[in-house]
Design an enzyme around this catalytic site. Structure first.
Site, PDB file in Angstrom:
ATOM      1  N   ASN A  23      26.347  17.388  50.741  1.00  0.00           N
ATOM      2  CA  ASN A  23      26.567  18.504  51.655  1.00  0.00           C
ATOM      3  C   ASN A  23      26.761  18.094  53.106  1.00  0.00           C
ATOM      4  OD1 ASN A  23      26.177  21.431  52.592  1.00  0.00           O
ATOM      5  ND2 ASN A  23      24.430  20.394  53.552  1.00  0.00           N
TER       6      ASN A  23
ATOM      7  N   TYR B 208      39.490  18.521  59.540  1.00  0.00           N
ATOM      8  CA  TYR B 208      38.503  19.127  58.650  1.00  0.00           C
ATOM      9  C   TYR B 208      39.163  19.599  57.355  1.00  0.00           C
ATOM     10  CZ  TYR B 208      34.710  22.280  57.198  1.00  0.00           C
ATOM     11  OH  TYR B 208      33.708  22.915  56.499  1.00  0.00           O
TER      12      TYR B 208
END
Length: 256
Positions: free
Chosen positions: A93, A159
Site C-alpha cells: 500500500n 502517478y
C-alpha cells in the site's frame, strides 16, 4: 513482543501502515484475527499507530523500511517471517502522490521518485513476499492501485503511469502464480478521505475538491474503512477463486 511461530493465527504484512489506508487495513486485519507486520518509513508515527491498535504489542510488530530499497524490503519480509513464522496476506500500500505539473513540466527527479515508490516498491515487496508464499504453498497479495490506474489523470502523469503499472503487474503475477495457490489482486480506490488527500486538496485549492465531489456518482469520498474492508475480503477464503482482479472502490467513478 514476537509471537510464537507455532501460533496458528494468520499473518498479514502491510506497508504504509502508519496512517491512512494502511492504518485502516491494519485495524481490519487485527479485527479479523490476524497478526500483523506494520511496515512504514516513518518510525515515530508507526509506533504511535501501533499503540492505538495493539497497545500490548502482542499481535503486531513494527518494521521501519523503505519500499524502494531492495535490501530494506528483503529485511522487512525476513523479519516478519522470523517473528511470526509465515505470511498469509500482504497488502502493498505504501505510495506517494505526484500531482500538479503537466507532462512536459515534470522533472526527471519527480518522475523517478514516483515510479520508485509506487511501482518498483510494489514489485520489490512482491518479489520477497511471493518467495515466502511459494514455500508455504499459499498466500494472498493485494496491491493498492487507483482509479488512476484505469483512466487518464491529467496533472498526475507519473502517478497514473505508476498505477497503470501496478495493474499490469498484478494481473501478470496473478497468472504466473495461480497454479501455486497464491492469489494476486489489487484495490483501486477513488478519492479517499485521508491525510494524503487533504494535503493534496489544500495544495490545489477548493475548485479541485469541488470537482472531485461533482464527478463522483455517490457524491462522496470513500472512507478508509471502505478500502480496508475490500482488502480484507480479497485476502480471505471467501475470495479464494478471485485472482488477477482490480477491485474498484470508487463509488462508481470508473463506471461512468
Amino acid at each position: 513482543m514476537s509471537a510464537s511461530n507455532a501460533d496458528l493465527r494468520p499473518v498479514a504484512f502491510v506497508t504504509g501502515a502508519a496512517n491512512g489506508i494502511g492504518e485502516a487495513v491494519v485495524s481490519r486485519f487485527l479485527a479479523g484475527g490476524y497478526r500483523v507486520a506494520m511496515v512504514d518509513l516513518d518510525a515515530e508515527r508507526l509506533t504511535e499507530t501501533r499503540h492505538r491498535h495493539d497497545p500490548g504489542g502482542e499481535r503486531t510488530i513494527e518494521i521501519v523500511a523503505d519500499v524502494s530499497d531492495e535490501d530494506s524490503v528483503e529485511n522487512a519480509v525476513t523479519t516478519t517471517v522470523n517473528a511470526f513464522g509465515r505470511m498469509d496476506a500482504a497488502h502493498n500500500n505504501a505510495g506517494i502522490t505526484s500531482s500538479g505539473p503537466r507532462t512536459h513540466e515534470l522533472t526527471r527527479k519527480a518522475w523517478d521518485r514516483t515510479l520508485e515508490v509506487d511501482l518498483t516498491g510494489v514489485w520489490l515487496c512482491m518479489k520477497f513476499q511471493i518467495s515466502v508464499m511459494l514455500e508455504q504453498g499459499s498466500g494472498a497479495v493485494i496491491n493498492t492501485a487507483s482509479i488512476a490506474g484505469h483512466v487518464g489523470y491529467p496533472g498526475g502523469t507519473a502517478y497514473a503511469a505508476a498505477k497503470h503499472g501496478v495493474v499490469g503487474l498484478t494481473r501478470s503475477a496473478a497468472i504466473e502464480y495461480a497454479p501455486t495457490g497464491i492469489r494476486v489482486n489489487a484495490v483501486s480506490p477513488g478519492p479517499v478521505q485521508s491525510d494524503m488527500m487533504a494535503a493534496s486538496l489544500a495544495r490545489r485549492g477548493p475548485a479541485v475538491r469541488d470537482w472531485y465531489y461533482n464527478n463522483s456518482p455517490t457524491g462522496r469520498f470513500a472512507t478508509l474503512e471502505d478500502v480496508a474492508h475490500a482488502v480484507h475480503w480479497l485476502a480471505s477464503p471467501e475470495a479464494s477463486f478471485i485472482t488477477g482482479h482490480c477491485l474498484s472502490v470508487d463509488g462508481g467513478w470508473t463506471a461512468q
